[in-house]
Design an enzyme around this catalytic site. Structure first.
Site, mmCIF file in Angstrom:
data_model
loop_
_atom_site.group_PDB
_atom_site.id
_atom_site.type_symbol
_atom_site.label_atom_id
_atom_site.label_comp_id
_atom_site.label_asym_id
_atom_site.label_seq_id
_atom_site.Cartn_x
_atom_site.Cartn_y
_atom_site.Cartn_z
ATOM 1 N N ASP A 257 76.896 30.965 35.874
ATOM 2 C CA ASP A 257 76.635 30.170 34.836
ATOM 3 C C ASP A 257 78.028 29.950 34.435
ATOM 4 O O ASP A 257 78.144 30.993 33.513
ATOM 5 C CB ASP A 257 76.045 29.754 33.820
ATOM 6 C CG ASP A 257 75.953 28.223 32.720
ATOM 7 O OD1 ASP A 257 76.526 27.559 33.359
ATOM 8 O OD2 ASP A 257 74.696 27.564 32.569
ATOM 9 N N ASP A 367 56.717 41.832 28.254
ATOM 10 C CA ASP A 367 55.056 42.479 27.980
ATOM 11 C C ASP A 367 54.939 42.709 29.670
ATOM 12 O O ASP A 367 54.859 43.745 30.598
ATOM 13 C CB ASP A 367 53.650 42.129 27.726
ATOM 14 C CG ASP A 367 53.257 41.021 27.606
ATOM 15 O OD1 ASP A 367 53.556 40.575 28.479
ATOM 16 O OD2 ASP A 367 52.335 40.642 27.596
ATOM 17 N N HIS A 371 56.125 45.874 32.196
ATOM 18 C CA HIS A 371 54.984 46.232 33.392
ATOM 19 C C HIS A 371 56.340 46.594 34.557
ATOM 20 O O HIS A 371 55.755 47.761 34.719
ATOM 21 C CB HIS A 371 54.012 45.325 33.334
ATOM 22 C CG HIS A 371 53.553 45.329 33.722
ATOM 23 N ND1 HIS A 371 51.698 46.138 33.827
ATOM 24 C CD2 HIS A 371 52.915 45.612 35.296
ATOM 25 C CE1 HIS A 371 51.304 46.296 34.642
ATOM 26 N NE2 HIS A 371 51.718 46.022 36.001
ATOM 27 N N GLU A 372 56.761 45.449 34.755
ATOM 28 C CA GLU A 372 57.104 46.048 36.292
ATOM 29 C C GLU A 372 58.421 47.512 36.416
ATOM 30 O O GLU A 372 57.940 48.031 37.136
ATOM 31 C CB GLU A 372 57.686 44.246 36.377
ATOM 32 C CG GLU A 372 56.783 43.492 37.085
ATOM 33 C CD GLU A 372 55.083 43.201 37.591
ATOM 34 O OE1 GLU A 372 55.658 44.479 38.544
ATOM 35 O OE2 GLU A 372 54.392 43.083 37.321
ATOM 36 N N HIS A 375 56.278 50.435 36.420
ATOM 37 C CA HIS A 375 56.464 50.314 37.573
ATOM 38 C C HIS A 375 57.348 50.962 38.206
ATOM 39 O O HIS A 375 57.146 52.591 38.937
ATOM 40 C CB HIS A 375 55.908 49.685 38.141
ATOM 41 C CG HIS A 375 54.681 49.355 38.532
ATOM 42 N ND1 HIS A 375 53.827 49.929 38.469
ATOM 43 C CD2 HIS A 375 54.482 47.800 38.045
ATOM 44 C CE1 HIS A 375 51.936 48.881 38.019
ATOM 45 N NE2 HIS A 375 52.432 47.950 37.873
ATOM 46 N N GLU A 395 48.540 51.636 36.686
ATOM 47 C CA GLU A 395 48.728 49.911 36.472
ATOM 48 C C GLU A 395 48.621 50.627 34.720
ATOM 49 O O GLU A 395 49.195 49.434 34.350
ATOM 50 C CB GLU A 395 47.921 49.074 36.907
ATOM 51 C CG GLU A 395 47.691 48.523 38.168
ATOM 52 C CD GLU A 395 49.008 47.718 37.240
ATOM 53 O OE1 GLU A 395 49.796 46.602 36.986
ATOM 54 O OE2 GLU A 395 50.027 47.708 38.353
ATOM 55 N N HIS A 460 43.800 47.246 38.820
ATOM 56 C CA HIS A 460 44.478 45.832 37.749
ATOM 57 C C HIS A 460 43.213 46.414 36.817
ATOM 58 O O HIS A 460 43.087 46.349 35.269
ATOM 59 C CB HIS A 460 44.408 44.837 38.141
ATOM 60 C CG HIS A 460 46.263 44.419 38.342
ATOM 61 N ND1 HIS A 460 45.939 45.171 40.532
ATOM 62 C CD2 HIS A 460 47.130 44.713 38.363
ATOM 63 C CE1 HIS A 460 47.223 44.501 40.325
ATOM 64 N NE2 HIS A 460 48.606 44.521 39.568
HETATM 65 ZN ZN LIG Z 1 51.395 46.837 37.972
#
Ligand SMILES: [Zn+2]
Length: 550
Positions: A257, A367, A371-372, A375, A395, A460
């Site tokens: 942008d 979060d 979280h991702e 991983h 997880e 999960h």
């Molecule tokens: Zn996950």
């Protein structure tokens, strides 16, 4: 490594309210460098022998070796020069073989190095020099010894580290004998800049970008690794080609942008939260990014168009709208990518009898982003197999660290819910609770774990057994199923349990761990860090016992 466990997509129809179910769900100065660009066969053979000899003696160290992904039978090695065990800056060789026979060697090696490798200066003293010159607090991080080839000839034993201040990012080489600066150069070619952005929830925040050709790009120029946020502008085919590595993403694909006021919430949040997560791992654990070696971080926003949700097949809705995921091997370099689902736009859902809600863009949840990315940390460390109990631990680690990042970056709004910002109403279809798993439809005890085959064997669903143990070890409490009480370390000491779980999961954990192994490795980590029967040790032990893991 999906966010969700419930299969929402398959029930899509041309209706505004849908029912979903939670179950089941350097170029260095080149003095005296020998450049190996062996063209003729004799020279190549000589170089090959020389490289092998140096590798055997430790003067070359292999830093990478991989199969050619395009030409079968070809392999590539990268080797770094060492002198008496100390790296030589810029001494680097790339060798290609074809079914075992060397076909090319490129690179530079330095000859005639004849200096001592015992520093006079301590690493701490060198760090203090860099901190003073840059005005940056480097914490406990120490610079590393490296031999610097000098412009005027000769070599110097130096300490190297980088320091990122608000105005510049520099790499320093400090002479290990007398503490003077031997070399300093800028880490980034492009100009760093900060723009003001408005996030998914309407909050304002600073976004670290790069200024280039009259626009600002979502390429973080302040942190050591490349943190790149690509905006696919609803082009799913382009997103898939990027994930599959068929096409490499370019500068044109970066979220961008020309304004200093960014209004695309997912781009603002995804990019900012990736940076917060990097900061968390570095400041809390000294970890340099996902692979601890500052590998690039890529997030992908807007893989689909919100307004198309009702005409998309259920699989696309479940993956690219109502989900976020990390693919550890995606991208043209195979080093992983995150994708943030677009949310549901104006389409409403209900779940387990909750009031109707829309799903926000997944990049807007700190979060979830953390979280991702976690991983990615797992993929580069324990590499926990994404199935059954090891998958549930995978997880759980992401939920635990996702929660920790929230406490780190937004302490005032932090809690033990995961994904609570995905919708205005916390729903079990989107949210997990580390504090009260049962309240959101997940088990809080091993005795009531899910044993079916859906959700990859409950990765999960069962994650909350471990993440609840993490919660109890900090905050204290009584497990609702076992009715066993735990004395935690208290929220002021939460960092102790964060460190225990980080160390256990990233350093000691094998890829095929089950819950019982997770108990053992975190106890070992607690013992290493704080001692046998220390309060953190006892809290972790009692927490696992309370959730039924022995
Ligand atoms: Zn996950």
């Amino acid at each position: 490594m999906n966010w969700r466990r419930a299969s929402i997509g398959a029930v899509l129809a041309m209706t505004a309210t849908l029912v979903v179910s939670p179950h089941p769900a350097g170029q260095g100065p080149s003095f005296s460098a020998i450049r190996a660009t062996a063209a003729n066969i004799d020279a190549l053979r000589d170089w090959d022998i020389r490289v092998d000899r140096m590798a055997r003696s430790g003067d070359l160290r292999r830093r990478d070796e991989h199969e050619d992904t395009i030409m079968p039978g070809r392999r590539h090695e990268r080797l770094e020069q060492r002198y008496q065990g100390v790296p030589v800056w810029g001494g680097d060789i790339a060798r290609q073989t074809d079914r075992g026979t060397t076909v090319s060697i490129f690179g530079s090696l330095y000859e005639g190095i004849d200096i001592g490798t015992e520093p006079t200066l301590t690493p701490e003293a060198a760090r203090d020099v860099i901190a003073r010159l840059s005005g940056v607090d480097l914490g406990g991080r120490l610079p590393e010894l490296i031999i610097l080839p000098l412009d005027g000839g000769g070599f110097a034993l130096t300490y190297r580290d980088q320091a990122i201040s608000p105005d510049e990012a520099s790499v320093y080489f400090i002479d290990a004998m007398d503490g003077r600066v031997r070399l300093k150069y800028n880490l980034f070619e492009n100009q760093s800049a900060v723009v003001e952005g408005t996030g998914v929830l309407g909050d304002r925040k600073k976004v670290s970008v790069r200024s280039q050709s009259g626009t600002f790009l979502a390429a973080d120029a302040l942190r050591p690794p490349a943190i790149l946020t690509y905006d696919m502008r609803g082009n799913l085919t382009a997103a898939l080609n990027a994930l599959n590595g068929v096409t490499a993403l370019t500068t044109a694909n970066l979220a961008q942008d020309p304004s200093t006021s960014w209004l695309d919430g997912p781009n603002v949040d995804g990019h900012t939260f990736e940076g917060y997560t990097y900061d968390f791992y570095f400041k809390k654990f000294g970890r340099r990014g996902l692979d601890n070696n500052n590998t690039r971080i890529i997030g992908i926003t807007h893989p689909v168009r919100a307004q198309d949700i009702l005409i998309q097949p259920g699989g696309i809705v479940g993956t690219y709208y109502l989900n976020a995921f990390y693919c550890p091997t995606c991208g043209s370099d195979g080093r992983g990518m995150m994708v943030y689902g677009e949310g549901s736009g104006s389409i409403q859902f209900t779940c387990s009898g909750s009031p109707a809600f829309t799903v926000r863009n997944f990049a807007g949840s700190l979060d979830v982003v953390a979280h991702e990315l976690s991983h990615g940390v797992t993929a580069y460390s324990s590499n926990l197999i994404y199935l059954n109990e090891s998958g549930a631990l995978n997880e759980a680690f992401s939920d635990i660290m996702g929660t920790n990042v929230e406490f780190f970056a937004r302490p005032a709004n932090a809690n033990y819910l995961m994904g609570e910002n995905l919708a205005a109403v916390p729903t079990p279809c989107l949210v997990r609770s580390l504090q009260d798993p049962l309240g959101f439809g997940s088990p809080d005890n091993y005795s009531i774990r899910f044993t079916g085959s859906s959700d990859n064997g409950g990765v999960h669903i069962n994650s909350t057994i471990a993440s609840h143990a993490f919660y109890l070890a900090i905050e204290s409490g009584t497990n609702r199923t076992s009715r066993l009480a735990v004395q935690g370390v208290g929220s002021t000491n939460r960092e102790q349990i964060e460190k225990v779980f980080y160390r256990g999961f990233t350093q000691l954990m094998p890829a095929n761990a089950n819950f019982s192994v997770a108990r053992a490795v975190t106890l070992r980590a607690a013992q290493d860090l704080y001692g046998l029967n220390s309060p953190p040790y006892n809290a972790v032990r009692d927490a696992w016992t309370a959730v039924g893991v022995n």
